[in-house]
Structure formats: structure tokens, C-alpha cells
Design a protein around this motif. Structure first.
Motif, PDB file in Angstrom:
ATOM      1  N   LYS A   1     -11.405  -4.006   5.663  1.00  0.00           N
ATOM      2  CA  LYS A   1     -11.621  -5.441   5.854  1.00  0.00           C
ATOM      3  C   LYS A   1     -10.331  -6.238   5.701  1.00  0.00           C
ATOM      4  O   LYS A   1     -10.028  -7.113   6.510  1.00  0.00           O
ATOM      5  N   GLY A   2      -9.559  -5.944   4.671  1.00  0.00           N
ATOM      6  CA  GLY A   2      -8.301  -6.653   4.488  1.00  0.00           C
ATOM      7  C   GLY A   2      -7.285  -6.310   5.564  1.00  0.00           C
ATOM      8  O   GLY A   2      -6.555  -7.181   6.058  1.00  0.00           O
ATOM      9  N   MET A   3      -7.231  -5.048   5.942  1.00  0.00           N
ATOM     10  CA  MET A   3      -6.295  -4.638   6.983  1.00  0.00           C
ATOM     11  C   MET A   3      -6.715  -5.189   8.347  1.00  0.00           C
ATOM     12  O   MET A   3      -5.872  -5.455   9.209  1.00  0.00           O
ATOM     13  N   THR A   4      -8.025  -5.377   8.549  1.00  0.00           N
ATOM     14  CA  THR A   4      -8.486  -6.014   9.779  1.00  0.00           C
ATOM     15  C   THR A   4      -8.000  -7.457   9.836  1.00  0.00           C
ATOM     16  O   THR A   4      -7.494  -7.922  10.864  1.00  0.00           O
ATOM     17  N   ALA A   5      -8.140  -8.184   8.731  1.00  0.00           N
ATOM     18  CA  ALA A   5      -7.633  -9.561   8.690  1.00  0.00           C
ATOM     19  C   ALA A   5      -6.133  -9.576   8.956  1.00  0.00           C
ATOM     20  O   ALA A   5      -5.621 -10.461   9.662  1.00  0.00           O
ATOM     21  N   GLN A   6      -5.414  -8.600   8.418  1.00  0.00           N
ATOM     22  CA  GLN A   6      -3.968  -8.549   8.629  1.00  0.00           C
ATOM     23  C   GLN A   6      -3.636  -8.413  10.116  1.00  0.00           C
ATOM     24  O   GLN A   6      -2.818  -9.166  10.641  1.00  0.00           O
ATOM     25  N   TYR A   7      -4.255  -7.447  10.786  1.00  0.00           N
ATOM     26  CA  TYR A   7      -3.836  -7.243  12.170  1.00  0.00           C
ATOM     27  C   TYR A   7      -4.350  -8.334  13.100  1.00  0.00           C
ATOM     28  O   TYR A   7      -3.684  -8.695  14.076  1.00  0.00           O
ATOM     29  N   LEU A   8      -5.492  -8.953  12.769  1.00  0.00           N
ATOM     30  CA  LEU A   8      -5.977 -10.073  13.578  1.00  0.00           C
ATOM     31  C   LEU A   8      -5.073 -11.292  13.450  1.00  0.00           C
ATOM     32  O   LEU A   8      -4.706 -11.918  14.454  1.00  0.00           O
ATOM     33  N   PHE A   9      -4.719 -11.633  12.218  1.00  0.00           N
ATOM     34  CA  PHE A   9      -3.977 -12.871  11.952  1.00  0.00           C
ATOM     35  C   PHE A   9      -2.469 -12.719  12.079  1.00  0.00           C
ATOM     36  O   PHE A   9      -1.772 -13.706  12.311  1.00  0.00           O
ATOM     37  N   ARG A  10      -1.947 -11.502  11.908  1.00  0.00           N
ATOM     38  CA  ARG A  10      -0.501 -11.321  11.867  1.00  0.00           C
ATOM     39  C   ARG A  10       0.052 -10.553  13.059  1.00  0.00           C
ATOM     40  O   ARG A  10       1.262 -10.540  13.266  1.00  0.00           O
ATOM     41  N   THR A  42      -0.719   2.126  13.545  1.00  0.00           N
ATOM     42  CA  THR A  42       0.066   3.348  13.676  1.00  0.00           C
ATOM     43  C   THR A  42       1.423   2.997  14.268  1.00  0.00           C
ATOM     44  O   THR A  42       1.544   2.020  15.006  1.00  0.00           O
ATOM     45  N   PRO A  43       2.471   3.751  13.912  1.00  0.00           N
ATOM     46  CA  PRO A  43       2.486   4.958  13.085  1.00  0.00           C
ATOM     47  C   PRO A  43       2.263   4.653  11.600  1.00  0.00           C
ATOM     48  O   PRO A  43       2.124   3.489  11.224  1.00  0.00           O
ATOM     49  N   ARG A  44       2.277   5.688  10.774  1.00  0.00           N
ATOM     50  CA  ARG A  44       1.985   5.550   9.351  1.00  0.00           C
ATOM     51  C   ARG A  44       2.893   4.527   8.669  1.00  0.00           C
ATOM     52  O   ARG A  44       2.426   3.752   7.833  1.00  0.00           O
ATOM     53  N   SER A  45       4.156   4.504   9.028  1.00  0.00           N
ATOM     54  CA  SER A  45       5.084   3.561   8.392  1.00  0.00           C
ATOM     55  C   SER A  45       4.633   2.122   8.620  1.00  0.00           C
ATOM     56  O   SER A  45       4.756   1.267   7.733  1.00  0.00           O
ATOM     57  N   HIS A  46       4.086   1.864   9.797  1.00  0.00           N
ATOM     58  CA  HIS A  46       3.607   0.508  10.091  1.00  0.00           C
ATOM     59  C   HIS A  46       2.346   0.195   9.286  1.00  0.00           C
ATOM     60  O   HIS A  46       2.183  -0.912   8.767  1.00  0.00           O
ATOM     61  N   MET A  47       1.456   1.171   9.161  1.00  0.00           N
ATOM     62  CA  MET A  47       0.248   0.995   8.359  1.00  0.00           C
ATOM     63  C   MET A  47       0.601   0.661   6.912  1.00  0.00           C
ATOM     64  O   MET A  47      -0.011  -0.227   6.294  1.00  0.00           O
TER      65      MET A  47
END
Length: 323
Positions: free
Chosen positions: A123-132, A269-274
Motif C-alpha cells: 500500500k505504501g509503495m503503491t502510493a509512492q509510485y503513483l504520486f512520485r 524494478t530493478p531491485r536497487s530502484h525498489m
């Protein structure tokens, strides 16, 4: 003997079966994790019902936190006793212990409990990729966000407030509206009695918004398009009410608007970006700008009841299973 929820066919909540499973030692590049909390997400329902296909029989879930029990050959950046979480990888999170590819595991920092982390991974990572990433918000924008009192929604409310974004959030009840506002949503629209697009136009002096984040899908598609400014962007990040079908001519008629259907895997992805995404999220949590606690908790054996609650729209915030 370990326990896991297994599916032998797709369908209703009755297909979720608690079974004994053998969990062996991790192989090369793998880690064995004992779960402390397992998150329940709407995407799990898509897999359970067959909307998203997967091989059967299979496990379910891809979002959990826990403690590393053992590491396999070649794993150098994780160790036994380390707290970790994950949001992607093979299905099977609905379990007490499992073996996971090490590449999907995110170390949890001191200062963030497992209980809090259980609300942050997907959920938090979803907010991150949607907003950022999908539509990067810089601050000062006015946005429309559907399902503002949901698991992702409450984190999105807080993230919008931290960025200085005016968030208009849709909810299904006055109770959920109050919860969304408490978490930072500037304006709420109760969809059972208010016209979404008309209210958005009223709140924006007729201009509309530059971006709509829509996880509902079929039921809100037209309202989302009608709420956009010319050349605005519809981020269709879910279909809880049904699939979205768009006549591309509508995009021209509505103001040459853009539509994107993002998937986490292409942004994490890749892992470093995650790991960079997780660091940004964790920093906001540690700074007190984002808080997360499960709103509903079920035993692992009661996964079917958790699905029933989520599908009936009875829930707010995050729902988790406790092995």
C-alpha cells in the motif's frame, strides 16, 4: 508442519483452504521467512476469482512482513534474524512460513514495527509510485483520488498532505469521509449522494484537476474523465468495480486527455530502484508524516472472512492476517 492458504480452483471465498504444507530449506538465491503479518489486498481477490490468471493449485498473496529464518547459497545482503517485508514475487504470502527469492525482500529499519510495516509494503509503495513516478506530484496541485479511505487511500491522504497537495477524495459514507479528512484529505465527496464531477468542478472553480487516480474502475470511469482538465491524466490503477473499457474518441472529446494503466512491477524494478522507493517511504514514516496501523485483523485461518469484509466495502485502511 507449516500452514498456508491454498487454492485448487478459482471462485468465491469458499475456495480458500487452510492446508498443511512442507517448507524446506532455501536454495540458491532464496530466503526462508517466518511471517508476523500478511497483508490482504484487493489484487488478491482478482487472483482468487480468476480475473488475473495463475497456475493452480497455488498459494495466494504477495505482501507480508516477517523475520528471516535461513538464507540460501549466494545470498549476501540478508541474514538470519533480520526483519524484512515484500510486496512482489510468487503467490503464497498467506502462510506462516515460506521460501522467497531474496531479490524481492526489503529490509525493515529500526523504528518501524512489523505491525506498521504490514500496512506499508504494497500500500505504501503503491502510493509512492503513483504520486512520485506515474504522475509526479511536486506540491501545489489539486488532485482527485478515488477510494480515499481504503488501504492505499489513507496513506495517499497523508502523502498528499506531506507534499502540500490539495486532495479531493471520494468515499462511500460520511464515516469514511471523516477518516479520510483526519488523515489529510482536503475535501471529500460521498459518492452515494454527491455527483463526483460536478463537485470537483465546484471545488476547482470549474477548471477540473490535472490528474485523477482511479482504483475503482468501471463505476467511476466517466466521472474521472469528466473531472479532468484538458490534457489531464487518468491514472487507472485498479478495477474493483469491474474492468475499464475506453472508446479512444472519448479522450479527444474530454480534452485530449491521457490514460495510463500502471503496474507496480514496471516501477519497482530493478531491485536497487525498489529499495530507493522504500527508503523514501520509510523516511516519511520515521519523520512522523505517514502513520500506518492495521484497521482490521484476522487469523490466517479466517482469510475467507477477510476477503468477505474487503469485497463488501466494510473495511477502512489496511486489513491483515496474523499467522
Amino acid at each position: 508442519m507449516s500452514k498456508a492458504i491454498r487454492l485448487h480452483q478459482t471462485g468465491g471465498i469458499e475456495v480458500l483452504q487452510l492446508e498443511n504444507v512442507e517448507v524446506g530449506d532455501p536454495g540458491p538465491g532464496q530466503v526462508r521467512v517466518r511471517h508476523t503479518y500478511v497483508a490482504v489486498n484487493f489484487i488478491d481477490i482478482y487472483f482468487r476469482t480468476g480475473r488475473y490468471p495463475m497456475p493452480l493449485p497455488n498459494g495466494l498473496g504477495s505482501d507480508a512482513v516477517g523475520v528471516v529464518e535461513a538464507v540460501g547459497p549466494g545470498v549476501t545482503d540478508l541474514q538470519a534474524g533480520q526483519r524484512v517485508g515484500y510486496l512482489m514475487g510468487p503467490q503464497g504470502a498467506y502462510s506462516d512460513v515460506r521460501v522467497m527469492p531474496a531479490e524481492w525482500l526489503i529490509p525493515l529499519p529500526d523504528g518501524i514495527s512489523d505491525r506498521t510495516a504490514s500496512t506499508l509494503m504494497m500500500k505504501g509503495m503503491t502510493a509512492q509510485y503513483l504520486f512520485r513516478q506515474v504522475y509526479p506530484l511536486k506540491g501545489g496541485e489539486t488532485i482527485l483520488y478515488h477510494a480515499a479511505a481504503g488501504g492505499v487511500g489513507l496513506i495517499a491522504c497523508q502523502w498528499a498532505r506531506a507534499l502540500g497537495v490539495t486532495m479531493i477524495g471520494t468515499v462511500s459514507s460520511d464515516e469514511k469521509a471523516a477518516i479520510a479528512r483526519e488523515n489529510g484529505c482536503t475535501h471529500t465527496i460521498v459518492t452515494t449522494r454527491e455527483n463526483i464531477a460536478a463537485r470537483v468542478r465546484e471545488l476547482t472553480d470549474g477548471k477540473g484537476v490535472p490528474v485523477v487516480y482511479d482504483s475503482v474502475g468501471k463505476d467511476t470511469l466517466q466521472a474521472s474523465l469528466d473531472s479532468l482538465q484538458p490534457r489531464g491524466t487518468l491514472v487507472s490503477n485498479g478495477t474493483s468495480s469491474g474492468p475499464v473499457v475506453i472508446d479512444t474518441m472519448q479522450l479527444a472529446v474530454k480534452g485530449s486527455v491521457w490514460v495510463t494503466r500502471p503496474a507496480m512491477v514496471h516501477y519497482a524494478t530493478p531491485r536497487s530502484h525498489m529499495l530507493d522507493m522504500a527508503t523514501e517511504l520509510f523516511d516519511l514514516v520515521l519523520a512522523g508524516k505517514i502513520r500506518g496501523e492495521p484497521k482490521q485483523m484476522f487469523a490466517l485461518a479466517d482469510a475467507a472472512e477477510a476477503h468477505r469484509a474487503l469485497e463488501s466495502r466494510q473495511t477502512t485502511g489496511a486489513t491483515v492476517l496474523v499467522p
